[in-house]
Design a protein around this motif. Sequence first.
Motif, PDB file in Angstrom:
ATOM      1  N   GLN A   1       0.810  -1.218   0.000  1.00 50.37           N
ATOM      2  CA  GLN A   1       0.000   0.000   0.000  1.00 50.37           C
ATOM      3  C   GLN A   1       0.848   1.275   0.000  1.00 50.37           C
ATOM      4  O   GLN A   1       0.298   2.376  -0.096  1.00 50.37           O
ATOM      5  N   ASP A   2       2.156   1.134   0.122  1.00 45.17           N
ATOM      6  CA  ASP A   2       3.032   2.309   0.090  1.00 45.17           C
ATOM      7  C   ASP A   2       3.368   2.730  -1.333  1.00 45.17           C
ATOM      8  O   ASP A   2       4.047   3.743  -1.538  1.00 45.17           O
ATOM      9  N   SER A   3       2.911   1.957  -2.308  1.00 41.21           N
ATOM     10  CA  SER A   3       3.224   2.243  -3.711  1.00 41.21           C
ATOM     11  C   SER A   3       1.978   2.726  -4.443  1.00 41.21           C
ATOM     12  O   SER A   3       0.872   2.223  -4.230  1.00 41.21           O
ATOM     13  N   ASP A   4       2.158   3.701  -5.319  1.00 42.23           N
ATOM     14  CA  ASP A   4       1.059   4.197  -6.146  1.00 42.23           C
ATOM     15  C   ASP A   4       1.073   3.441  -7.478  1.00 42.23           C
ATOM     16  O   ASP A   4       1.027   4.025  -8.554  1.00 42.23           O
ATOM     17  N   TRP A   5       1.144   2.115  -7.379  1.00 45.69           N
ATOM     18  CA  TRP A   5       1.318   1.268  -8.559  1.00 45.69           C
ATOM     19  C   TRP A   5       0.153   1.390  -9.547  1.00 45.69           C
ATOM     20  O   TRP A   5       0.358   1.342 -10.761  1.00 45.69           O
ATOM     21  N   ALA A   6      -1.082   1.515  -9.034  1.00 42.86           N
ATOM     22  CA  ALA A   6      -2.255   1.497  -9.913  1.00 42.86           C
ATOM     23  C   ALA A   6      -2.251   2.685 -10.872  1.00 42.86           C
ATOM     24  O   ALA A   6      -2.472   2.526 -12.079  1.00 42.86           O
ATOM     25  N   HIS A   7      -2.002   3.878 -10.345  1.00 44.23           N
ATOM     26  CA  HIS A   7      -1.925   5.054 -11.207  1.00 44.23           C
ATOM     27  C   HIS A   7      -0.747   4.950 -12.165  1.00 44.23           C
ATOM     28  O   HIS A   7      -0.844   5.350 -13.327  1.00 44.23           O
ATOM     29  N   SER A   8       0.359   4.401 -11.668  1.00 46.20           N
ATOM     30  CA  SER A   8       1.539   4.234 -12.513  1.00 46.20           C
ATOM     31  C   SER A   8       1.265   3.266 -13.658  1.00 46.20           C
ATOM     32  O   SER A   8       1.632   3.528 -14.814  1.00 46.20           O
ATOM     33  N   HIS A   9       0.608   2.136 -13.359  1.00 46.76           N
ATOM     34  CA  HIS A   9       0.301   1.161 -14.400  1.00 46.76           C
ATOM     35  C   HIS A   9      -0.650   1.756 -15.433  1.00 46.76           C
ATOM     36  O   HIS A   9      -0.469   1.558 -16.634  1.00 46.76           O
ATOM     37  N   TRP A  10      -1.672   2.480 -14.941  1.00 45.94           N
ATOM     38  CA  TRP A  10      -2.616   3.054 -15.894  1.00 45.94           C
ATOM     39  C   TRP A  10      -1.932   4.103 -16.780  1.00 45.94           C
ATOM     40  O   TRP A  10      -2.160   4.149 -17.992  1.00 45.94           O
TER      41      TRP A  10
ATOM     42  N   ILE B   1      -8.071   3.300 -11.297  1.00 52.10           N
ATOM     43  CA  ILE B   1      -8.069   4.629 -10.698  1.00 52.10           C
ATOM     44  C   ILE B   1      -9.087   4.787  -9.573  1.00 52.10           C
ATOM     45  O   ILE B   1      -8.830   5.476  -8.581  1.00 52.10           O
ATOM     46  N   ASP B   2     -10.244   4.164  -9.712  1.00 50.00           N
ATOM     47  CA  ASP B   2     -11.338   4.413  -8.765  1.00 50.00           C
ATOM     48  C   ASP B   2     -11.543   3.302  -7.740  1.00 50.00           C
ATOM     49  O   ASP B   2     -12.448   3.392  -6.911  1.00 50.00           O
ATOM     50  N   THR B   3     -10.745   2.238  -7.812  1.00 47.76           N
ATOM     51  CA  THR B   3     -10.950   1.082  -6.937  1.00 47.76           C
ATOM     52  C   THR B   3      -9.696   0.811  -6.125  1.00 47.76           C
ATOM     53  O   THR B   3      -8.595   0.775  -6.671  1.00 47.76           O
ATOM     54  N   ALA B   4      -9.877   0.615  -4.815  1.00 44.70           N
ATOM     55  CA  ALA B   4      -8.743   0.282  -3.950  1.00 44.70           C
ATOM     56  C   ALA B   4      -8.538  -1.230  -3.952  1.00 44.70           C
ATOM     57  O   ALA B   4      -9.498  -2.000  -3.882  1.00 44.70           O
ATOM     58  N   HIS B   5      -7.290  -1.646  -4.036  1.00 44.07           N
ATOM     59  CA  HIS B   5      -6.966  -3.077  -4.054  1.00 44.07           C
ATOM     60  C   HIS B   5      -5.918  -3.370  -2.982  1.00 44.07           C
ATOM     61  O   HIS B   5      -4.889  -2.706  -2.925  1.00 44.07           O
ATOM     62  N   ASP B   6      -6.183  -4.376  -2.158  1.00 35.91           N
ATOM     63  CA  ASP B   6      -5.187  -4.742  -1.149  1.00 35.91           C
ATOM     64  C   ASP B   6      -4.813  -6.216  -1.180  1.00 35.91           C
ATOM     65  O   ASP B   6      -3.867  -6.636  -0.511  1.00 35.91           O
ATOM     66  N   ASN B   7      -5.534  -7.006  -1.966  1.00 34.17           N
ATOM     67  CA  ASN B   7      -5.270  -8.441  -2.050  1.00 34.17           C
ATOM     68  C   ASN B   7      -5.006  -8.821  -3.497  1.00 34.17           C
ATOM     69  O   ASN B   7      -5.781  -8.484  -4.389  1.00 34.17           O
ATOM     70  N   LEU B   8      -3.900  -9.543  -3.742  1.00 31.19           N
ATOM     71  CA  LEU B   8      -3.497  -9.860  -5.109  1.00 31.19           C
ATOM     72  C   LEU B   8      -4.508 -10.763  -5.811  1.00 31.19           C
ATOM     73  O   LEU B   8      -4.863 -10.529  -6.969  1.00 31.19           O
ATOM     74  N   SER B   9      -4.974 -11.793  -5.137  1.00 31.50           N
ATOM     75  CA  SER B   9      -5.935 -12.705  -5.755  1.00 31.50           C
ATOM     76  C   SER B   9      -7.194 -11.971  -6.200  1.00 31.50           C
ATOM     77  O   SER B   9      -7.709 -12.188  -7.305  1.00 31.50           O
ATOM     78  N   GLN B  10      -7.693 -11.100  -5.334  1.00 31.38           N
ATOM     79  CA  GLN B  10      -8.925 -10.387  -5.663  1.00 31.38           C
ATOM     80  C   GLN B  10      -8.714  -9.409  -6.804  1.00 31.38           C
ATOM     81  O   GLN B  10      -9.579  -9.245  -7.666  1.00 31.38           O
ATOM     82  N   LEU B  11      -7.553  -8.737  -6.822  1.00 33.34           N
ATOM     83  CA  LEU B  11      -7.234  -7.852  -7.939  1.00 33.34           C
ATOM     84  C   LEU B  11      -7.224  -8.636  -9.243  1.00 33.34           C
ATOM     85  O   LEU B  11      -7.841  -8.230 -10.241  1.00 33.34           O
TER      86      LEU B  11
END
Length: 232
Positions: free
Chosen positions: A76-85, A110-120
């Motif tokens: 959760q310390d990484s802004d990976w989702a915005h970076s990937h998009w 961008i609009d969804t929080a993800h904390d679990n890899l399987s669920q993502l």
Amino acid sequence: MKKVAILQSNYIPWKGYFDMIASVDEFILYDDMQYTRRDWRNRNQIKTPQGVQWLTVPVQVKGRYEQKIRETRIDQDSDWAHSHWKTLEQNYRRAAHFDEIAAWLRPIYIDTAHDNLSQLNRTLIEAVCGYLGIRTKLSWSWDYELVDGKTERLADLCAQAGGTVYVSGPSAKDYVDESVFAARDISLSWFEYTGYPEYQQLWGEFTHGVTILDLLFNCGKAAPQYMKHVRS
């Protein structure tokens, strides 16, 4: 006859993964397996003007060497989702169907929080299946009881799901004991990942093994024409 496939979840998998899903009646996400580093669980490839590039979801692994995929948490310390998009947008905005795919894909990043890899992974897999019209039932391995033994567990999962045909990737030929399936009257079918036609792809020489997003951005609703089991 009911066909079942059992495979670990992958991050934005390639087209062959979705072809396997489309080829069966139930696809079991086998995330009770141990998480493996530098694998397809949390990363995949895209095409760029500089060549193939990895997109990697950062996960917590320190001191968690034996964790299962289903237990793996996203950093959760990484802004990976915005970076990937942003990376997807930079490299595919010229693609013919970028806007169409971005309409449903961008909100997942961008609009969804993800904390679990399987669920993502499942969220993205379900979104792609929905776009392609794949109606295969998706389930988790922990929806069923798990027995001991590598082949025994696969055969038992298939049997619990009511499967009469088990569809496996070709790499499993090295360890699957076919007699275990035969003892349960379950036929074993080996999936073939070869023979895919090329499509109009950005950035140089054609590459088959990249994320399916490459196919969707470039071909949109015509994507099934370049797959073997998805019907348009």
